[in-house]
Design an enzyme around this catalytic site. Structure first.
Site, PDB file in Angstrom:
ATOM      1  N   ASP A  19      48.100  19.524   4.996  1.00 31.25           N
ATOM      2  CA  ASP A  19      48.442  18.890   6.259  1.00 31.25           C
ATOM      3  C   ASP A  19      49.799  18.199   6.091  1.00 31.25           C
ATOM      4  O   ASP A  19      50.245  17.944   4.967  1.00 31.25           O
ATOM      5  CB  ASP A  19      47.343  17.886   6.626  1.00 31.25           C
ATOM      6  CG  ASP A  19      47.682  17.072   7.849  1.00 31.25           C
ATOM      7  OD1 ASP A  19      48.018  17.679   8.888  1.00 31.25           O
ATOM      8  OD2 ASP A  19      47.628  15.832   7.768  1.00 31.25           O
ATOM      9  N   ILE A  20      50.443  17.870   7.191  1.00 24.01           N
ATOM     10  CA  ILE A  20      51.790  17.284   7.123  1.00 24.01           C
ATOM     11  C   ILE A  20      51.768  15.783   7.383  1.00 24.01           C
ATOM     12  O   ILE A  20      51.938  14.977   6.482  1.00 24.01           O
ATOM     13  CB  ILE A  20      52.736  17.994   8.110  1.00 24.01           C
ATOM     14  CG1 ILE A  20      52.869  19.484   7.753  1.00 24.01           C
ATOM     15  CG2 ILE A  20      54.115  17.326   8.093  1.00 24.01           C
ATOM     16  CD1 ILE A  20      53.701  20.287   8.731  1.00 24.01           C
ATOM     17  N   ASP A  21      51.571  15.393   8.646  1.00 28.24           N
ATOM     18  CA  ASP A  21      51.655  13.975   9.017  1.00 28.24           C
ATOM     19  C   ASP A  21      50.502  13.176   8.415  1.00 28.24           C
ATOM     20  O   ASP A  21      49.332  13.485   8.637  1.00 28.24           O
ATOM     21  CB  ASP A  21      51.635  13.834  10.540  1.00 28.24           C
ATOM     22  CG  ASP A  21      52.837  14.492  11.191  1.00 28.24           C
ATOM     23  OD1 ASP A  21      53.830  13.792  11.422  1.00 28.24           O
ATOM     24  OD2 ASP A  21      52.789  15.713  11.448  1.00 28.24           O
ATOM     25  N   ASP A 199      44.315  14.200   6.240  1.00 31.32           N
ATOM     26  CA  ASP A 199      44.080  12.754   6.374  1.00 31.32           C
ATOM     27  C   ASP A 199      43.323  12.339   7.631  1.00 31.32           C
ATOM     28  O   ASP A 199      42.784  11.234   7.682  1.00 31.32           O
ATOM     29  CB  ASP A 199      45.419  12.016   6.364  1.00 31.32           C
ATOM     30  CG  ASP A 199      46.171  12.169   7.680  1.00 31.32           C
ATOM     31  OD1 ASP A 199      46.451  13.316   8.075  1.00 31.32           O
ATOM     32  OD2 ASP A 199      46.460  11.151   8.322  1.00 31.32           O
TER      33      ASP A 199
END
Length: 253
Positions: A19-21, A199
């Protein structure tokens, strides 16, 4: 830093799904303000090479937005919560049979931003996000307004995804999990052990399918249900990725 993170990972037989953010990147007041820390893109590029291409970014962001953030680098990715994907850095992006949100629905949900000047609207095409990091007190009003619209349109094929100071509305029928499942049937991901790190609430669909894929799941910032371990912050994820490269180099030597 989590003490239950994996210490080493056989990169030649693993697939890294990130995942990124809030996972790779620290959260910012608005999506456009996130920054890629120095060295991260290089680490991801090296990991992409070490895994023979089996590294993918898995995000609610569109592929075009992912490319903007990591420019000039291009990475395999699942974007739009599973609505689109790119299997390799060289391949074309493909839609995963996910229709864009209806324009009228987008207008109705976007109008909720009028409740507070601090609410930011992000139109992702396949979904619409209402960010309220600059207006945390508006959370109840936002969800009440979303519920009212859904009650007025009971047959609309939409889902509401709560997140970290964001309420996202998307077309139903696809998730990050459906995108990851599709990705894992394609080379070079096929036959590898997936390792997913995320997250937020939207990542829980992927956490849930990791046992079926004989994979590992790690959460960031909290220990989510069903994960194999967790990291305290994105900085710990980035440090672990760097150590993976160091471990791989040590094994090679």
């Amino acid at each position: 830093m989590a003490d239950d993170r994996p210490l080493m990972l056989p990169l030649r037989t693993s697939a890294l799904l990130l995942d990124i953010d809030g996972t790779l990147l620290d959260l910012a007041p608005s999506p456009s303000e996130v920054r890629v820390p120095p060295g991260l893109a290089n680490s991801l590029s090296r990991l992409l090479e070490q895994t023979d291409g089996a590294l993918a970014l898995v995000s609610g962001r569109s592929l075009s937005d992912i490319d903007r953030i990591f420019a000039p680098m291009l990475f395999p990715a699942v974007g739009g919560h599973g609505a689109e994907m790119r299997i390799s850095s060289q391949s074309e992006a493909v839609a995963a049979q996910a229709p864009p949100m209806n324009e009228d629905l987008i207008r109705r949900f976007a109008a909720i931003a009028g409740l507070h000047a601090g609410i930011l609207v992000e139109n992702k095409g396949y979904s619409l996000a209402l960010h309220y990091r600059k207006a945390p007190d508006a959370e109840r009003s936002i969800y009440d307004a979303v519920s009212a619209i859904r009650a007025d349109l009971p047959n609309a094929p939409i889902e509401v995804l709560p997140g970290k100071l964001v309420c996202e509305i998307k077309h139903s029928g696809f998730t990050k999990a459906t995108g990851v499942t599709e990705l894992m049937v394609h080379e070079p991901f096929k036959g590898r052990r997936p390792v997913f790190i995320g997250d937020d609430v939207t990542d829980e669909t992927v956490f849930a399918i990791m046992p079926d894929l004989k994979g590992l799941a790690f959460s960031v910032g909290r220990r989510a249900k069903g994960v194999d371990g967790h990291f305290q912050a994105p900085s710990d994820v980035r440090a672990w990725l760097s150590r993976l490269l160091d471990d791989e180099q040590a094994v090679a030597e």
